[in-house]
Design a protein around this motif. Structure first.
Motif, PDB file in Angstrom:
ATOM      1  N   ARG A  29      13.664  -6.894  -7.133  1.00  0.00           N
ATOM      2  CA  ARG A  29      12.219  -6.515  -6.735  1.00  0.00           C
ATOM      3  C   ARG A  29      10.982  -7.226  -7.498  1.00  0.00           C
ATOM      4  O   ARG A  29      10.061  -7.211  -7.056  1.00  0.00           O
ATOM      5  N   THR A  31      10.740 -10.752  -9.622  1.00  0.00           N
ATOM      6  CA  THR A  31      11.528 -11.883  -9.762  1.00  0.00           C
ATOM      7  C   THR A  31      10.489 -13.092 -10.436  1.00  0.00           C
ATOM      8  O   THR A  31      11.317 -14.066 -11.071  1.00  0.00           O
ATOM      9  N   THR A  89       5.674 -10.439 -10.616  1.00  0.00           N
ATOM     10  CA  THR A  89       5.648 -10.368  -8.884  1.00  0.00           C
ATOM     11  C   THR A  89       7.007 -10.391  -8.377  1.00  0.00           C
ATOM     12  O   THR A  89       7.922 -10.793  -8.934  1.00  0.00           O
ATOM     13  N   GLY A  90       7.129  -9.900  -7.328  1.00  0.00           N
ATOM     14  CA  GLY A  90       8.192  -9.931  -6.387  1.00  0.00           C
ATOM     15  C   GLY A  90       8.250 -10.996  -5.517  1.00  0.00           C
ATOM     16  O   GLY A  90       7.512 -10.817  -4.521  1.00  0.00           O
ATOM     17  N   GLY A  91       8.614 -12.367  -5.968  1.00  0.00           N
ATOM     18  CA  GLY A  91       8.035 -13.432  -4.968  1.00  0.00           C
ATOM     19  C   GLY A  91       6.944 -14.215  -5.546  1.00  0.00           C
ATOM     20  O   GLY A  91       6.322 -13.787  -6.306  1.00  0.00           O
ATOM     21  N   ASN A  94       5.323 -15.990  -1.257  1.00  0.00           N
ATOM     22  CA  ASN A  94       5.328 -14.870  -0.292  1.00  0.00           C
ATOM     23  C   ASN A  94       5.779 -13.644  -1.040  1.00  0.00           C
ATOM     24  O   ASN A  94       6.904 -13.448  -1.362  1.00  0.00           O
ATOM     25  N   SER A  95       4.823 -12.836  -1.425  1.00  0.00           N
ATOM     26  CA  SER A  95       5.138 -11.528  -2.227  1.00  0.00           C
ATOM     27  C   SER A  95       5.866 -10.489  -1.425  1.00  0.00           C
ATOM     28  O   SER A  95       5.818 -10.431  -0.142  1.00  0.00           O
ATOM     29  N   ASN A  96       6.833  -9.693  -2.017  1.00  0.00           N
ATOM     30  CA  ASN A  96       7.382  -8.813  -1.362  1.00  0.00           C
ATOM     31  C   ASN A  96       6.805  -7.119  -1.541  1.00  0.00           C
ATOM     32  O   ASN A  96       7.285  -6.207  -1.436  1.00  0.00           O
ATOM     33  N   TYR A  98       5.856  -5.929  -4.395  1.00  0.00           N
ATOM     34  CA  TYR A  98       5.873  -5.317  -6.060  1.00  0.00           C
ATOM     35  C   TYR A  98       5.100  -6.138  -6.978  1.00  0.00           C
ATOM     36  O   TYR A  98       5.236  -7.624  -6.945  1.00  0.00           O
ATOM     37  N   PRO A 124       5.338  -1.742  -2.235  1.00  0.00           N
ATOM     38  CA  PRO A 124       5.043  -2.306  -0.815  1.00  0.00           C
ATOM     39  C   PRO A 124       5.087  -0.755   0.070  1.00  0.00           C
ATOM     40  O   PRO A 124       5.393   0.207  -0.376  1.00  0.00           O
ATOM     41  N   SER A 161      -3.053 -11.608  -1.898  1.00  0.00           N
ATOM     42  CA  SER A 161      -2.144 -12.829  -2.234  1.00  0.00           C
ATOM     43  C   SER A 161      -2.897 -14.055  -1.835  1.00  0.00           C
ATOM     44  O   SER A 161      -4.229 -14.113  -1.590  1.00  0.00           O
TER      45      SER A 161
END
Length: 309
Positions: A29, A31, A89-91, A94-96, A98, A124, A161
Motif C-alpha cells: 500500500r 511503495t 506514497t502508494g505508487g 499512478n497513486s493508489n 495512500y 483511498p 496527483s
C-alpha cells in the motif's frame, strides 16, 4: 502545527506508526519514497528505518540563525522553504490513494507567525467503503492524538496527483454540484497562519484558535444542526463532526449540506481568505471565488427532486 520539527518530530513519528498499522499487513500500500527535490524511489525497509531515525534524532534547539549565511546548508534550506521532509506514497505516477506527507517550517528563533509545519495523510475512498465511516473517524482521532495542531481536518478530497491540475477544469460542473469534495492546494501550503483551511466532515481546532473562537462552549452554543457534535479533546483541542459520515452533497437534488454551511458561517472570520492570485486554470476569478466561498454563498436551487424517482 505552529511548531518546529524538533518539537513535533516524536508526535509525527507516532502518527506514522499509527497510519502504517492502520493499513494492515499489505506492505504494497506504500511503495514509494520521495526526496526533498521531488524525486521518487522504491520504498525499502532501510528507508523506513532511516525515516524513523531522522525523526528520533531531531533536536529542539537547532536554529537556522546559527548557520553561517554563506554556508551551503543555509542556502539549501532557505531556497526550498522547509526544514524536515517526508513523503511516502502508494505508487509513483499512478497513486493508489495512500500517502503520508510531512514538512516542517524553517526553524528560525523568531518564526513568521503564518508559517506552520504541515502533515497530510490520505487513504483511498475504498478504505471508507470497506471499513466504514466509524473506523475512519477513529483513525483520524488516533492520528490527531499526539499532534499539537492549531487546525486540522478530515473528509472527502481529490488526490493532488501530477495530472490533477490539468483535469480540474473538466471537473467544474461536478465540483459545483458536489461541494463536500475538497480540492487540496498544490504542493503543501505552509503559510496558513491562524486560519481554518475550509469546512470538512471532521474539523479539528487547537490552541490558540480554539480559544479565539470562544472555546468549546461557544461552539456548542452556536452549532445547532442535529448531526453536528462537538467533542472536547485533551490539550485545549476540540473536534467538530458534521454528521456520522462524510458527504459530497448533490445540489441538483437539493442536498446543500446545512451543517457545513452553519459551521462556515460561524467560522467565517477565521476561514482562510481567497488567494490574491487565482491559480486554477480554466476557472474565471469569479468561479474560483464562488468555489472558495461555496458554503457561505446561497446554495443553488435544486433542479430535480429525489422523491420523484
Amino acid at each position: 502545527m505552529p511548531h518546529d520539527h524538533g518539537v513535533i518530530a516524536a508526535a509525527v513519528a507516532s502518527a506514522l506508526d499509527t497510519y502504517h498499522q492502520a493499513l494492515g499487513p499489505d506492505s504494497g500500500r506504500l511503495t514509494t519514497t520521495w526526496d526533498a527535490d521531488g524525486e521518487p524511489s522504491a520504498l525499502t525497509p532501510s528507508d523506513w528505518e532511516d525515516l524513523r531515525e531522522r525523526l528520533r534524532a531531531a533536536q529542539e534547539d537547532d536554529f537556522l540563525d546559527d548557520l553561517p549565511k554563506d554556508s551551503i546548508w543555509f542556502d539549501i534550506l532557505t531556497r526550498r522553504g522547509f526544514d524536515a521532509n517526508a513523503r511516502l506514497t502508494g505508487g509513483e505516477s499512478n497513486s493508489n490513494g495512500y500517502e503520508f506527507r510531512y514538512r516542517s517550517r524553517l526553524p528560525w528563533r523568531n518564526p513568521n507567525a503564518r508559517m506552520l509545519s504541515v502533515l497530510s495523510i490520505q487513504v483511498p475512498l475504498r478504505f471508507l467503503e470497506v471499513r466504514g465511516a466509524t473506523r475512519l473517524r477513529e483513525l483520524a482521532l488516533e492520528l490527531a492524538g499526539a499532534l499539537p495542531f492549531s487546525t486540522g481536518h478530515a473528509g472527502l478530497s481529490f488526490v493532488s496527483s501530477r495530472g490533477f491540475r490539468k483535469a480540474l477544469p473538466l471537473l467544474k460542473t461536478e465540483l459545483f454540484r458536489n461541494p463536500g469534495w475538497a480540492v487540496p492546494a498544490a504542493g503543501m501550503a505552509m503559510d496558513l497562519g491562524a486560519y481554518v483551511d475550509g469546512i470538512h466532515w471532521l474539523n479539528f481546532l487547537g490552541p490558540p484558535l480554539l480559544e479565539t473562537v470562544g472555546g468549546v462552549p461557544a461552539l456548542r452554543s452556536h452549532l445547532k444542526h442535529p448531526e453536528t457534535t462537538v467533542q472536547e479533546l485533551t490539550g485545549g483541542r476540540a473536534l467538530i463532526s458534521l454528521g456520522p459520515a462524510p458527504l459530497a452533497g448533490d445540489t441538483k437534488l437539493g442536498e446543500t449540506l446545512p451543517a457545513y454551511r452553519e459551521l462556515a458561517r460561524f467560522l467565517e472570520p477565521w476561514l482562510l481568505p481567497f488567494p490574491d492570485v487565482n491559480t486554477w486554470d480554466g476557472y474565471t476569478d469569479e468561479e474560483a471565488r464562488l468555489w472558495w466561498r461555496r458554503f457561505l454563498e446561497a446554495p443553488p436551487e435544486p433542479v430535480s427532486n429525489p422523491r420523484d424517482g
